[in-house]
Design an enzyme around this catalytic site. Sequence first.
Site, PDB file in Angstrom:
ATOM      1  CG  ASP A   1      -2.249   0.560   1.052  1.00  0.00           C
ATOM      2  OD1 ASP A   1      -2.316   1.644   0.444  1.00  0.00           O
ATOM      3  OD2 ASP A   1      -3.238  -0.052   1.487  1.00  0.00           O
TER       4      ASP A   1
ATOM      5  CG  ASP B   1      -4.302   5.704   1.173  1.00  0.00           C
ATOM      6  OD1 ASP B   1      -5.173   4.862   1.422  1.00  0.00           O
ATOM      7  OD2 ASP B   1      -4.190   6.782   1.800  1.00  0.00           O
TER       8      ASP B   1
ATOM      9  CD  GLU C   1      -8.867   4.872  -1.272  1.00  0.00           C
ATOM     10  OE1 GLU C   1      -9.777   4.586  -0.489  1.00  0.00           O
ATOM     11  OE2 GLU C   1      -7.849   5.491  -0.917  1.00  0.00           O
TER      12      GLU C   1
ATOM     13  CG  HIS D   1      -9.005  -1.072   4.623  1.00  0.00           C
ATOM     14  ND1 HIS D   1      -8.848  -1.048   3.246  1.00  0.00           N
ATOM     15  CD2 HIS D   1      -8.497   0.101   5.065  1.00  0.00           C
ATOM     16  CE1 HIS D   1      -8.271   0.085   2.895  1.00  0.00           C
ATOM     17  NE2 HIS D   1      -8.037   0.803   3.980  1.00  0.00           N
ATOM     18  CG  ASP D   2     -11.254   2.437   3.878  1.00  0.00           C
ATOM     19  OD1 ASP D   2     -10.725   2.374   5.009  1.00  0.00           O
ATOM     20  OD2 ASP D   2     -10.646   2.808   2.854  1.00  0.00           O
TER      21      ASP D   2
HETATM   22  C1  GLC Z   1      -7.741   5.540   2.225  1.00  0.00           C
HETATM   23  C2  GLC Z   1      -7.627   4.292   3.063  1.00  0.00           C
HETATM   24  C3  GLC Z   1      -8.201   4.571   4.415  1.00  0.00           C
HETATM   25  C4  GLC Z   1      -7.388   5.681   5.049  1.00  0.00           C
HETATM   26  C5  GLC Z   1      -7.325   6.918   4.157  1.00  0.00           C
HETATM   27  C6  GLC Z   1      -6.248   7.854   4.603  1.00  0.00           C
HETATM   28  O1  GLC Z   1      -9.053   5.886   1.970  1.00  0.00           O
HETATM   29  O2  GLC Z   1      -8.240   3.216   2.412  1.00  0.00           O
HETATM   30  O3  GLC Z   1      -8.221   3.440   5.232  1.00  0.00           O
HETATM   31  O4  GLC Z   1      -7.939   6.044   6.283  1.00  0.00           O
HETATM   32  O5  GLC Z   1      -7.046   6.587   2.825  1.00  0.00           O
HETATM   33  O6  GLC Z   1      -4.988   7.306   4.357  1.00  0.00           O
END
Ligand code: GLC
Length: 546
Positions: A98, A199, A241, A315-316
């Site tokens: 990641d 991310d 993402e 995970h979100d």
């Molecule tokens: C992304 C991750 C999340 C995190 C955020 C800040 O959305 O998936 O878990 O809190 O970025 O890094």
Amino acid sequence: MEEKWWHDSVIYQIYPRSFQDSNGDGIGDIPGIINRLDYLQELGIDVIWLSPVYKSPNDDNGYDISDYRDIMDEFGTMDDMERLIAEAKKRGIKIVMDLVANHTSDEHPWFIESKKSKDSPYRDYYIWRDPVDEKEPNDLESIFSGSAWEYDDKTDQYYLHLFSKKQPDLNWENPSVRQEIWDLITYWLDKGIGGFRMDVIEMIGKQPDKGITINGPMLHEYLKEMNRESFGKYDVLTVGEAWGADLEHAKQYSNPNGEELSMIFQFEHLTLDEDHESKIWNLKPLDHKALADVMSKWQIEMEGKGWNSLFWNNHDTPRIVSRWGDDQDYRIKSAKMFAIMLHMMKGTPYIYQGEEIGMINCPVTSIEEVDDIQSRNMYFEKKAEGYSDEELIHAINLKGRDNARRPMAWNNKKNGGFTDGEPWLKLNPNYLSINVEQDRENSESIFKCYQELIRLRKNNPVIIYGSFQRIPVAEDAVFVYKREWKGVEVWVIVNMNKKLTEVNLNFLKDERNLVITNYQSPQIKNDIISLRPYEAVVLSNKRLIR
Ligand code: GLC
Ligand code: CA
């Protein structure tokens, strides 16, 4: 389109804190993951996407990095990490890390230096602004509640943090920052990893003074530069993402000319049931037709112009079985229906840990039980605005990120076999019946369904490269589509709710071989199929290879 190794790969996401503890401290770790590699190999996946394992004070569970070149103490050592890469490789599995490069931790040495003075060589690694009328530079809000600006009295300026105060945003306009990122990408690729999940990559081109946080003007330029200067020299998978990506952005990101990324996560499907009228997190019932429309749109529009990633969970987000399936009476049926619907599509599928055994949400009754910083910040902010405890806990149960972060349940022994000690976050109490061992012994095993879906993808190019066509049907909750490749046709018929319904199959060829289903066998009479709750049926004019 040029074939890539990640076109026929299936990816498994691990949230390391919650996967497997190996030393009894209640926190999942890298040796724990190594102990479970055989399990993942049996499932049949090709790649592991590891949520962050770098050094971190854990304000946002590792998404706040204080050293990109070292491993979090709780998770193990660099030796463990290298062993994981090597052991995975022995089993034909690649590790994708990641890359959290939109921000660092405030405990990263760059930020510590940056804070020291306005003349620090690291000052411009971050985004500092003067106060305006003794207040925040503007009204940008943090995704984790409150202002996105934090005041620092030492230099009488504010720094930007689109997430928590402990996650200051990096200044990508500074070429030295970009160079640092290219260097750390190369550092990890040279250790033999298979690529990166990036991310909130859509934020790197931000223009905070204009209130622009995502899809900023320099976004695609920076990605092209990143590609040229770092990972482009390696044969790796990159997935960004991108919550705010529309089709146009997606085609740029994942264009087959290979200038940017392999693919992105877009979230149009997962945001369909969000209730935007509500001032606190709320979900409205899923519009099944809208879901089928969105899924089809991305399949059709990206054809030849980009590459899709396919996912229901991470995970979100809350567990899909609890959100759109039925996690009580039809847990197994609905889990498999969503799996079949997704894994028959074109793109690279992602499985989030526990999805393969149908793990479900875990409701809480008080804020004390909540770990997630996003949920906690939201709770305290809204509490101060006058919302009741009941409303807020309800909101957290619907959308809170801990739903997906409960430790993995491996068996029905103490703490589900996750740890011998006290787990950092309690397991879902239902681990006694929903766990890996139990699922695999069940004749209706969800794990086996995923295994079969993965095998089908590996063995049948129609699933990887076949064209996609939506077949219109009258019933809104029924979704039918066809895949076709060199004379092989595959029809996917799914009932997305529990209503019994009938569909006319006159679009099918005469030769119909059953590929996969979540019931014993389909009920077809005179071209009419009677669909039961959450039934999924896949048929083909050829015998697919299993
Ligand atoms: C992304 C991750 C999340 C995190 C955020 C800040 O959305 O998936 O878990 O809190 O970025 O890094
Ligand atoms: Ca541990």
